[in-house]
Write a protein that holds these residues in place. Structure first.
Motif, PDB file in Angstrom:
ATOM      1  N   GLU A 122      -5.888   1.443  -4.667  1.00 21.56           N
ATOM      2  CA  GLU A 122      -5.715   0.872  -3.656  1.00 21.56           C
ATOM      3  C   GLU A 122      -5.154   0.716  -2.428  1.00 21.56           C
ATOM      4  OE1 GLU A 122      -8.433  -3.328  -1.218  1.00 21.56           O
ATOM      5  OE2 GLU A 122      -8.134  -2.372  -3.845  1.00 21.56           O
ATOM      6  N   ILE A 123      -3.531   0.288  -2.222  1.00 17.86           N
ATOM      7  CA  ILE A 123      -3.149   0.805  -1.484  1.00 17.86           C
ATOM      8  C   ILE A 123      -2.740   1.922  -1.175  1.00 17.86           C
ATOM      9  CG2 ILE A 123      -0.547  -0.061  -0.560  1.00 17.86           C
ATOM     10  CD1 ILE A 123      -2.612  -2.078  -1.060  1.00 17.86           C
ATOM     11  N   VAL A 124      -2.449   3.140  -1.865  1.00 13.02           N
ATOM     12  CA  VAL A 124      -2.426   4.638  -1.865  1.00 13.02           C
ATOM     13  C   VAL A 124      -3.994   5.056  -0.653  1.00 13.02           C
ATOM     14  CG1 VAL A 124      -2.148   7.102  -2.190  1.00 13.02           C
ATOM     15  CG2 VAL A 124      -0.978   4.628  -3.752  1.00 13.02           C
TER      16      VAL A 124
ATOM     17  N   GLY B 206       3.413   4.612   6.016  1.00 16.58           N
ATOM     18  CA  GLY B 206       4.496   3.042   5.525  1.00 16.58           C
ATOM     19  C   GLY B 206       4.048   2.672   4.363  1.00 16.58           C
ATOM     20  N   ILE B 207       2.827   2.613   4.147  1.00 15.64           N
ATOM     21  CA  ILE B 207       1.747   1.626   3.312  1.00 15.64           C
ATOM     22  C   ILE B 207       1.459   3.633   2.078  1.00 15.64           C
ATOM     23  CG2 ILE B 207      -0.354   0.707   2.639  1.00 15.64           C
ATOM     24  CD1 ILE B 207      -0.419  -0.251   5.560  1.00 15.64           C
TER      25      ILE B 207
ATOM     26  N   PHE C 143       2.965   5.048   1.563  1.00 12.87           N
ATOM     27  CA  PHE C 143       4.100   5.374   0.511  1.00 12.87           C
ATOM     28  C   PHE C 143       4.684   4.238   0.071  1.00 12.87           C
ATOM     29  CE2 PHE C 143       9.197   6.008   0.644  1.00 12.87           C
ATOM     30  CZ  PHE C 143       9.615   7.019   0.243  1.00 12.87           C
ATOM     31  N   GLU C 144       4.038   3.309   0.993  1.00 16.49           N
ATOM     32  CA  GLU C 144       4.737   1.879  -0.971  1.00 16.49           C
ATOM     33  C   GLU C 144       3.858   1.960  -2.187  1.00 16.49           C
ATOM     34  OE1 GLU C 144       6.543  -0.605   3.364  1.00 16.49           O
ATOM     35  OE2 GLU C 144       4.522  -1.244   2.370  1.00 16.49           O
ATOM     36  N   GLY C 145       2.815   2.056  -1.774  1.00 20.74           N
ATOM     37  CA  GLY C 145       1.996   2.000  -2.723  1.00 20.74           C
ATOM     38  C   GLY C 145       2.335   3.479  -3.746  1.00 20.74           C
ATOM     39  N   GLY C 146       2.423   4.272  -2.855  1.00 20.23           N
ATOM     40  CA  GLY C 146       3.094   5.486  -4.262  1.00 20.23           C
ATOM     41  C   GLY C 146       4.252   5.369  -5.266  1.00 20.23           C
ATOM     42  N   ILE C 147       5.127   4.507  -4.411  1.00 16.91           N
ATOM     43  CA  ILE C 147       6.749   4.046  -4.784  1.00 16.91           C
ATOM     44  C   ILE C 147       6.623   3.395  -5.910  1.00 16.91           C
ATOM     45  CG2 ILE C 147       8.477   2.858  -4.658  1.00 16.91           C
ATOM     46  CD1 ILE C 147       8.934   5.527  -3.320  1.00 16.91           C
ATOM     47  N   ALA C 148       5.298   2.221  -5.848  1.00 19.90           N
ATOM     48  CA  ALA C 148       5.112   0.834  -6.719  1.00 19.90           C
ATOM     49  C   ALA C 148       4.218   2.036  -8.275  1.00 19.90           C
ATOM     50  CB  ALA C 148       4.099   0.338  -6.025  1.00 19.90           C
TER      51      ALA C 148
END
Length: 274
Positions: free
Chosen positions: A232-234, A244-245, A247-252
């Motif tokens: 959902e974040i991605v 930014g969001i 990328f952060e979701g992808g990193i997680a």
């Protein structure tokens, strides 16, 4: 013009019309499983669960992976995506468990029966080559939106490696060992559970690893049908063009994938080394 899709739509409509109560019962059962796993993960405070997973990664996959798990999960918590990560983990665990529960027996059956193996081979090829997004369509028609259709689509997408590698592992058991076991009067059940499955276990565990990895990739895609979690974040990053969001979701997702991959791989390596 030949429209195969028309007949598929008619078949799915027939299933939903005639087996609605069955799909409703399955939906309730899967919801209980997913909510139960999520509840267990939420009971444990985040910092304790991070330490436990880091220790598990250290004990199973080495110190470097343990440190990576500690820092990576800490980063996820720091970014504020811990609840979504637990949702994703719950979906993965339930989906992979059901996929293995179905896939391993089918793999055993295919290893024992050549006709079954011939029939299942093209079916598995279709399951693995079909675009992942296509699985979301019948899932929504059968179960509506939410986590349950996400689990359903993930099970179908992630099952083939469990079937294939179980069959491969059992077919790779040396024939002389099988014949020697039979000569001592072992039954088919004894031969399977005491000889063939233990010898094929490293290959089967490789299938478990691949099933979990494919489940993770499909769970992320399932965010398109309101399955929640890190997907959902991605998806929010894509639809709202918020780099930014996304990328952060992808990193997680990457951190979770590496931890699960190294831990599950370690079980197969330890078994193969014995």
């Amino acid at each position: 013009m030949i429209r195969i899709g028309k007949y598929i739509e008619q078949f799915i409509n027939w299933l939903t019309h005639n087996f609605g109560p069955l799909f409703h019962a399955i939906k309730q059962m899967v919801e209980v499983m997913v909510n139960g796993v999520e509840g267990l993960l939420d009971i444990v405070p985040a910092y304790i669960l991070i330490v436990l997973l880091a220790v598990l990664a250290w004990r199973r996959a080495g110190l470097s992976i343990g440190i990576f798990a500690l820092l990576g999960l800490g980063l996820i918590y720091g970014m504020g995506y811990w609840p979504q990560t637990m949702e994703t983990l719950a979906l993965i665990l339930v989906s992979a468990f059901i996929a293995l529960l179905i896939g391993i027996p089918f793999g055993i059956w295919a290893a024992r029966n050549k006709l079954v193996a011939k029939i299942m081979r093209p079916v598995l090829d279709l399951m693995q080559t079909m675009p992942a997004f296509v699985y979301l369509i019948p899932a929504v028609l059968f179960f509506g939106l939410g986590k349950v259709p996400g689990v359903f689509a993930t099970i179908i997408f992630a099952m083939p490696p469990a079937v294939r590698l179980t069959t491969l592992g059992l077919q790779g058991v040396p024939k002389d060992i099988v014949e020697a076991t039979r000569s001592f009067g072992a039954t088919r059940a004894q031969l399977l559970f005491k000889v063939e499955l233990p010898l094929a276990l490293p290959t089967i565990l490789a299938g478990v690893n691949q099933t979990i990895m494919m489940a993770l990739s499909m769970v992320v895609i399932s965010a398109m049908i309101a399955a929640g979690g890190l997907g959902e974040i991605v998806l929010k990053g894509i639809t709202q063009l918020r780099i930014g969001i996304g990328f952060e979701g992808g990193i997680a997702v990457v951190i979770l994938a590496i931890i699960l991959d190294r831990i599950t791989q370690s079980f197969g390596k330890k078994k193969a080394g014995k």
